[in-house]
Design a protein around this motif. Structure first.
Motif, short mmCIF file in Angstrom:
data_model
loop_
_atom_site.label_atom_id
_atom_site.label_comp_id
_atom_site.label_asym_id
_atom_site.label_seq_id
_atom_site.Cartn_x
_atom_site.Cartn_y
_atom_site.Cartn_z
N ALA A 16 8.50 1.43 2.74
CA ALA A 16 8.09 1.32 4.14
C ALA A 16 9.30 1.46 5.06
O ALA A 16 9.21 2.08 6.12
CB ALA A 16 7.38 0.00 4.37
N ARG A 17 10.42 0.90 4.67
CA ARG A 17 11.63 1.00 5.51
C ARG A 17 12.09 2.45 5.65
O ARG A 17 12.44 2.90 6.73
CB ARG A 17 12.75 0.16 4.94
N ARG A 18 12.08 3.19 4.54
CA ARG A 18 12.47 4.60 4.59
C ARG A 18 11.48 5.40 5.44
O ARG A 18 11.87 6.25 6.24
CB ARG A 18 12.55 5.16 3.17
N ALA A 19 10.19 5.11 5.29
CA ALA A 19 9.18 5.79 6.09
C ALA A 19 9.36 5.50 7.57
O ALA A 19 9.25 6.40 8.41
CB ALA A 19 7.78 5.39 5.62
N LEU A 20 9.65 4.25 7.91
CA LEU A 20 9.88 3.89 9.32
C LEU A 20 11.12 4.58 9.87
O LEU A 20 11.13 5.01 11.03
CB LEU A 20 10.04 2.37 9.45
N VAL A 96 1.47 -0.23 10.22
CA VAL A 96 1.27 -0.68 8.83
C VAL A 96 2.61 -0.77 8.10
O VAL A 96 2.88 -1.74 7.39
CB VAL A 96 0.28 0.26 8.10
N TRP A 97 3.46 0.23 8.28
CA TRP A 97 4.76 0.24 7.61
C TRP A 97 5.66 -0.86 8.14
O TRP A 97 6.42 -1.47 7.39
CB TRP A 97 5.44 1.59 7.74
N ALA A 98 5.60 -1.13 9.45
CA ALA A 98 6.42 -2.20 10.02
C ALA A 98 5.99 -3.56 9.47
O ALA A 98 6.83 -4.39 9.13
CB ALA A 98 6.31 -2.19 11.55
N GLY A 103 7.69 -7.89 5.42
CA GLY A 103 7.25 -8.82 4.39
C GLY A 103 5.76 -9.03 4.31
O GLY A 103 5.29 -9.85 3.51
N GLY A 104 5.01 -8.32 5.11
CA GLY A 104 3.56 -8.45 5.09
C GLY A 104 2.95 -7.68 3.93
O GLY A 104 3.66 -7.11 3.09
N PRO A 105 1.64 -7.63 3.89
CA PRO A 105 0.97 -6.94 2.78
C PRO A 105 1.16 -5.43 2.84
O PRO A 105 1.29 -4.85 3.92
CB PRO A 105 -0.51 -7.31 2.98
N ALA A 106 1.20 -4.82 1.67
CA ALA A 106 1.28 -3.37 1.58
C ALA A 106 -0.13 -2.80 1.66
O ALA A 106 -1.01 -3.22 0.92
CB ALA A 106 1.95 -2.96 0.27
N VAL A 107 -0.33 -1.86 2.55
CA VAL A 107 -1.63 -1.20 2.70
C VAL A 107 -1.50 0.19 2.10
O VAL A 107 -0.60 0.94 2.47
CB VAL A 107 -2.05 -1.12 4.18
#
Length: 140
Positions: A16-20, A96-98, A103-107
């Motif tokens: 998610a960090r790389r995507a953001l 969603v990625w943020a 630390g939230g759920p992965a969608v």
């Protein structure tokens, strides 16, 4: 004698960090282009339109982005509906990625959609949608 093919490259796991980070870079470049258009009145000329006189799937995106920043969704839609839909999808993905990066759920997409969203297939799907959009917008 049987020939052995090279093993398929292993793609890194989704981050998610790389995507953001990539989404942020995309937004910065797009924002710079839109800002240049807003301040200087110049945009990026479309080579396809210059050569053919037809609109490509991206034609009107800069002006649509400016309309969206002013909250004029209807005007942005009339300039480039595909761009408006893509911005909506990117906003949802960014949120969603943020959440995941914090630390939230992965969608993740539903199981039935995952084969369609593999990188190469996704490029083909987006390309087909772009071509269909360009054909339809030039006919109508």
């Amino acid at each position: 004698m049987a020939t052995m093919s090279a093993p398929a490259p292993v793609l890194p796991a989704f981050s998610a960090r790389r995507a953001l980070t990539r989404l942020g870079a995309f937004v910065l470049v797009g924002g710079a282009i839109a800002a240049a258009h807003a301040v200087l009145g110049v945009g990026v000329p479309c080579p396809f339109r210059e050569l053919t006189g037809l609109q490509c799937p991206l034609c009107g995106s800069t002006r649509a982005a400016l309309r969206l920043t002013r909250g004029d969704v209807a005007s942005a839609w009339s300039l480039n509906a595909l761009f408006v839909v893509a911005v909506g999808v990117l906003i949802v993905c960014g949120v969603v990625w943020a959440v995941e990066a914090l630390g939230g759920p992965a969608v993740r997409p539903p199981r039935w959609a995952r084969p369609l969203l593999r990188q190469n297939r996704l490029y083909v799907i987006v390309g087909v949608i772009g071509v269909v959009f360009a054909v339809v917008r030039n006919i109508v």
